[in-house]
Design an enzyme around this catalytic site. Structure first.
Site, PDB file in Angstrom:
ATOM      1  CB  CYS A  23     -24.887 -85.225  35.637  1.00 44.03           C
ATOM      2  SG  CYS A  23     -23.619 -84.237  36.450  1.00 44.03           S
TER       3      CYS A  23
ATOM      4  CG  ASP B 135     -31.071 -81.406  34.578  1.00 45.26           C
ATOM      5  OD1 ASP B 135     -30.425 -82.411  34.929  1.00 45.26           O
ATOM      6  OD2 ASP B 135     -31.263 -80.435  35.332  1.00 45.26           O
TER       7      ASP B 135
ATOM      8  CG  HIS C  97     -28.900 -83.789  37.368  1.00 46.68           C
ATOM      9  ND1 HIS C  97     -28.535 -82.979  36.305  1.00 46.68           N
ATOM     10  CD2 HIS C  97     -27.800 -83.920  38.135  1.00 46.68           C
ATOM     11  CE1 HIS C  97     -27.276 -82.638  36.444  1.00 46.68           C
ATOM     12  NE2 HIS C  97     -26.799 -83.186  37.541  1.00 46.68           N
TER      13      HIS C  97
END
Length: 234
Positions: free
Chosen positions: A70, A194, A196
């Site tokens: 990440c 984000d 992910h």
């Protein structure tokens, strides 16, 4: 010169000698995933990023990094913003190239190359600095919601309208902050991107619906010390 796998070759092993190889992604990356996201409240003040960027996420270039990559993906999104703000078309470094840079800098040992080791905001700063000679500021936040920290984030977006890479000690999931909103009642929200997500996103709306692009109230972040890398205006 690019190697056979499409990554850069250092030649003399100096970071300054690195030429990032052109990339050919299996599918087009989504740009500006926050584009259609409404503000979290009516009224108040909203500040945000100026200039476009590409959304990099787990596996988006065929490199299977779910569970550990990440920080690299946040860095790649940040670099795509830097290059666009500069008006150039430089390719974004791959995970392999980022690892090459950190090894050549002496920040990491030789075993880091090809590993699944994480990187954080400090490593992200090193890579941006060596590739673009661009100043960044590291903000160490023991309390993300404190007036002092929020004031600095607010000032950053007011002045630079930029991209903040974020990582924590307890909250280890790297993410980006690309906006700031204060409601009429004074509640503060941060616009989070984000990395992910796994798979091929069908649309920006999918990322919003599944929470990968979201406004998060600062009082809902996990209790953690955070390091923020504030990229100053290219």
């Amino acid at each position: 010169m690019a190697t056979a796998n499409g990554d850069a070759d250092f030649g003399d092993s100096s970071p300054a000698s690195l030429k990032i190889a052109p990339k050919d992604y299996a599918y087009p990356l989504l740009d500006d995933p926050q584009r259609n996201l409404a503000t979290p409240t009516e009224g108040g003040q909203t500040l945000g990023i100026r200039g476009g960027f590409s959304y990099f996420h787990y596996g988006c270039d065929g490199h299977q990094d779910a569970g550990w990559g990440c920080g690299y993906r946040t860095l790649q999104s940040a670099i795509s913003w830097v290059t666009r703000r500069r008006g150039d078309l430089e390719p974004v470094p791959s995970i392999t190239e980022i690892q090459q840079i950190l090894v050549a800098l002496g920040d990491k040992g030789p075993r880091f190359q090809g590993s699944r080791d994480w990187i954080g905001t400090l490593e992200e700063f090193y890579v941006i600095d060596v590739l673009y000679q661009l100043p960044c500021r590291i903000l160490h936040a023991t309390e993300l919601g404190s007036p002092e920290v929020l004031g600095q984030i607010h000032s950053y977006f007011e002045k630079h309208q930029g991209f903040i890479a974020m990582g924590g000690l307890a909250d280890t999931a790297s993410k980006a902050i690309i906006g700031y909103h204060s409601s009429a009642e004074g509640r503060v929200f941060l616009l989070i991107v984000d990395p992910h997500f796994v798979g091929v996103p069908s649309s920006r709306q999918q990322l919003v619906d599944e929470g990968y692009v979201r406004w998060t109230p600062v009082d809902e972040f996990p209790a953690s010390t955070y390091n923020l890398c504030l990229i100053l205006q290219p």
